[in-house]
Scaffold this motif. Structure first.
Motif, PDB file in Angstrom:
ATOM      1  N   ALA A 570       0.813  -1.219   0.000  1.00 18.63           N
ATOM      2  CA  ALA A 570       0.000   0.000   0.000  1.00 18.63           C
ATOM      3  C   ALA A 570       0.845   1.266   0.000  1.00 18.63           C
ATOM      4  CB  ALA A 570      -0.945  -0.013   1.203  1.00 18.63           C
ATOM      5  N   ASP A 571       1.951   1.262   0.755  1.00 19.01           N
ATOM      6  CA  ASP A 571       2.704   2.497   0.921  1.00 19.01           C
ATOM      7  C   ASP A 571       3.631   2.793  -0.249  1.00 19.01           C
ATOM      8  OD1 ASP A 571       4.276   0.330   1.445  1.00 19.01           O
ATOM      9  OD2 ASP A 571       5.265   1.179   3.213  1.00 19.01           O
ATOM     10  N   ASN A 572       3.982   1.780  -1.015  1.00 19.42           N
ATOM     11  CA  ASN A 572       4.881   1.994  -2.161  1.00 19.42           C
ATOM     12  C   ASN A 572       4.592   0.912  -3.197  1.00 19.42           C
ATOM     13  OD1 ASN A 572       6.923   2.968  -3.802  1.00 19.42           O
ATOM     14  ND2 ASN A 572       8.545   1.891  -2.699  1.00 19.42           N
ATOM     15  N   PRO A 573       3.483   1.018  -3.928  1.00 20.73           N
ATOM     16  CA  PRO A 573       3.028  -0.074  -4.803  1.00 20.73           C
ATOM     17  C   PRO A 573       4.101  -0.535  -5.787  1.00 20.73           C
ATOM     18  CG  PRO A 573       1.338   1.596  -4.599  1.00 20.73           C
ATOM     19  CD  PRO A 573       2.557   2.172  -3.956  1.00 20.73           C
ATOM     20  N   ARG A 574       4.244  -1.856  -5.901  1.00 17.66           N
ATOM     21  CA  ARG A 574       5.197  -2.448  -6.833  1.00 17.66           C
ATOM     22  C   ARG A 574       4.519  -3.381  -7.831  1.00 17.66           C
ATOM     23  NH1 ARG A 574      10.710  -3.745  -7.459  1.00 17.66           N
ATOM     24  NH2 ARG A 574      10.793  -4.376  -9.651  1.00 17.66           N
ATOM     25  N   TYR A 575       3.489  -4.100  -7.390  1.00 13.66           N
ATOM     26  CA  TYR A 575       2.821  -5.046  -8.275  1.00 13.66           C
ATOM     27  C   TYR A 575       1.315  -4.801  -8.283  1.00 13.66           C
ATOM     28  CZ  TYR A 575       7.254  -7.481  -8.028  1.00 13.66           C
ATOM     29  OH  TYR A 575       8.585  -7.783  -8.089  1.00 13.66           O
TER      30      TYR A 575
END
Length: 713
Positions: A570-575
């Protein structure tokens, strides 16, 4: 470059091209020795041969088909490669004054002895046998289908004189069904020639790509053929055999797929649904990590070719295993579309984070009652609560207040209504309607009833699971929509990179960053907040954002779809991801109960991989400016243990004090909430008009305004 054991196998397979066309049956143990090109006497070459007065003298030039290149995953694991196979062949002797009956009887005796040994023995007519002897007796006549190494070794010592094992290489898909709709398959260019021997005709059947990446990258996968010359004297005896040119294998196509993740996604689909799709994308690079469709089919059944009967079974299967649901089918996106409406409403100021709107169990738009999935009112709620509860009546009202143009325009900037541009055959563009489309197909402009219905992802709005995952990648990214990538690079036969893909921007999203952040918080509440409809997707090691969806799909069959789409962390979306569950006729489904658990199953299964990727960097070693008596340099000091011995002396630093790195805490695991009381009997909804079939993936032109959507936790 991709350097794997499987890639190096190509060099071994290519050695098969050097095998001589023998007049006597070779033993498999001799294959390796015979794989080395023959060294003819320096005083003679097959190219020097001349046709003598005797008809049996020949100089024959043959083409050695090149091995196809490999298709591999992002780490070099093979998905499509080659392997050694064999065919039993009839090698005629040179008969003196042999008539037709003698030749046919000689061949029949050997073919009859082959029948109990090989199931794939082929039937040859008397005419085929004699014509081959007259025109092509110098070359073997293939009399069986392909057999593997184990079977070849089993029958090797039982073959009659005149029957030989002809080694060839064939396409092989080590994972069978894995990513079959993407990879595709190859097939023979045509049967071997008959009649007089032509210059440079192939030693065995050549192949070409017929579907998927095999077809789209056929030029890169097709190698350069070699050449062999044979010299026979006037008595039909082979004098020389030389390889003029070695075949060069095709290049390697390196996909962005992760073989481990793809296997897990397909396993999750097999265990979680009868028909569905699973897509996982990299939010930053746009790379496709997973793209799975269920049901699937075994690619090896098409090698060397599939017979008509077996193909008709696949083609007529009601489950349509040949159809790639992940990218070829268009479905109503249902409530997975609601975050787009929320972003548009926040972006143009129709609402703000604190705006509350009363949301009853149903409301009338004109004379049509539009219902929520819940039987009870949700009350006055804000945008984050509306997303968490997937409240239809809230989105009906907000959608009309915003108007269709802002949120439909945003959906296009997020990739809906157009093909992604990936190398895929048959990809659907989906559908995002506008007034022009409505006038052409519905004879009216978009009305309030249409707008309300579109705001919950129903009506004429259509998208593939790939497009929904792409839209989630844009929301997770927040600023741009990354251009999707399916191919990382292509390499030549030596492993040199010919072409490589780099991350690119496909479009600017053009939404306020604050609006994006609010919607991401609302999507986090879907999974992690009280009463969220997607709590069954909560993960043990990171915070996942998602959106459930339940779509009216085929009302005439009482058939529905379940969605769950979103991104993590949630804090740093990657996928980003999208999962689709096709319900059976009459089945009560919901995104929270059917699709969300599959997401949890998948991401928990690759927990270690994800944790390594999203882990914050280690605490930085703080460099403190400290001048020594000699004024030379500074030393590294552990800020948490200043009394520890000094480390290695560092070079002198600038006079300015360096900024201290802030420590980063590990993300806290979120405990899953209790399940809410569910509507076990399903929502009461008004029958919807027929939606476009997922199989046809085409919009239907006689849609009416839909009377309410559905959504269950």
């Amino acid at each position: 470059m991709v350097k794997t054991k499987s890639l190096r196998r190509l060099s071994l397979i290519s050695c098969l091209a050097a095998l001589p066309v023998c007049a006597q049956e070779p033993r498999l143990s001799e294959v390796a020795a015979n794989s080395v090109p023959l060294e003819p006497p320096a005083t003679r070459s097959a190219s020097d041969g001349a046709i003598m007065t005797r008809k049996d003298a020949r100089t024959i030039t043959l083409k050695i088909p090149a091995p196809r290149g490999q298709i591999v995953d992002r780490e070099g694991a093979p998905i499509a490669q080659n392997r050694v196979a064999y065919q039993v062949a009839l090698q005629f002797k040179q008969f003196e004054n042999a008539d037709r009956d003698f030749v046919v009887n000689w061949a029949r005796t050997r073919l009859d002895s082959l029948q109990p040994l090989v199931k794939t023995a082929t039937v040859k007519s008397d005419d085929e046998i004699y014509d081959h002897y007259v025109n092509r007796r110098w070359l073997p006549l293939m009399v069986s289908g392909q057999i593997d190494d184990k079977e070849a070794r089993k029958i090797e010592g039982k073959l009659s004189a005149g029957l030989i094992l002809q080694p060839i290489y064939v396409r092989f898909y080590p994972e069978g069904e894995l990513a079959s709709h993407i990879i595709g398959y190859s097939g023979g260019v045509g049967k071997l020639p008959t009649g007089p021997i032509n210059f440079n005709e192939p030693l065995w059947e050549e192949t070409e790509g017929r579907a998927g990446l095999e077809k789209l990258y056929d030029a890169q996968l097709t190698g350069e053929p070699g050449m062999k010359r044979l010299l026979f004297d006037e008595n039909g005896n082979k004098l020389l055999e030389e390889q003029v040119k070695r075949p060069r294998p095709g290049g390697t196509v390196v996909t962005t797929l992760d073989l481990k993740w793809q296997k897990l996604a397909e396993k999750t689909l097999r265990e979680g649904c009868r028909r569905g799709a699973f897509v996982v994308l990299d939010v930053i690079t746009g790379e496709v990590l997973v793209m799975a469709s269920r049901p699937s089919f075994n690619l090896n059944n098409f090698i060397p070719r599939i017979n008509d009967e077996d193909f008709k079974v696949l083609e007529n299967d009601p489950a349509q295993p040949l159809f790639g649901r992940a990218f070829q089918s268009a479905y109503p996106p249902a409530s997975s579309f609601k975050p787009i409406v929320a972003i548009a409403a926040l972006n143009n100021g129709t609402i703000n984070e604190d705006t509350t709107i009363y949301s009853p169990a149903s409301l009338f738009i004109g004379r049509t009652e539009m219902k929520n999935w819940s039987k009870t009112p949700e009350g006055s709620i804000n945008v984050k609560r509306a997303l968490a509860r997937s409240c239809n009546t809230w989105f009906y009202q907000v959608g009309i207040d915003v108007g269709p143009t802002p949120f439909l325009g945003l959906s296009r900037r997020l990739g809906m209504g157009q093909r992604t541009g990936l190398p895929l055959i048959g990809e659907t563009p989906g559908l995002v309607p506008d007034d022009a489309w409505m006038l052409k197909n519905e004879k009216r402009r978009i009305l309030d009833g249409d707008t309300a219905n579109l705001a919950i992802g129903q009506g004429s709005l259509l998208a593939s699971p790939l497009q929904v995952a792409q839209a989630m990648a844009g929301i997770g990214n927040g600023e741009i929509l990354p251009k999707l990538q399916l191919i990382r690079q292509t390499q030549d036969a030596r492993g040199r990179v010919i072409q490589a893909s780099l991350p690119e921007r496909k479009d600017y999203i053009g939404a306020d960053s604050k609006a994006m952040e609010i919607v991401r918080q609302g999507m986090s509440d879907v999974v992690n907040g009280p009463g969220g409809t997607g709590r069954s997707a909560a993960l043990s090691y990171t915070t996942l954002c998602g959106k459930t969806g339940t779509a009216q799909w085929k009302p005439s069959l009482d058939q529905r779809l379940a969605w769950f789409a979103g991104f993590l962390p949630a804090d740093n979306p990657r996928y980003s991801f999208a999962v689709l569950y096709e319900g059976r006729p009459g089945e009560v489904v919901s995104g929270g109960r059917m699709a969300a658990p599959m997401v949890k199953e998948f991401f928990e299964g690759i927990k270690d991989d994800i944790k390594d990727i999203i882990a914050p960097p280690k605490k930085a070693l703080i460099v403190v400016e400290e001048t020594t008596e000699t004024g030379e340099g500074a030393s590294a000091i552990d800020p948490e243990n200043p009394d520890a011995p000094e480390g290695v002396t560092l070079p002198a630093q600038p006079a300015t004090t360096p900024l201290k790195a802030l420590p980063v805490e590990e993300p806290k695991a979120v405990e899953p909430m209790d399940e809410p009381e569910d509507l076990l009997d399903g929502p009461k909804v008004t029958e919807l008009p027929e939606q476009p079939s997922a199989i046809r993936a085409l919009p239907v032109g006689d849609d009416e305004v839909i009377e309410g959507g559905i959504e269950e936790p």
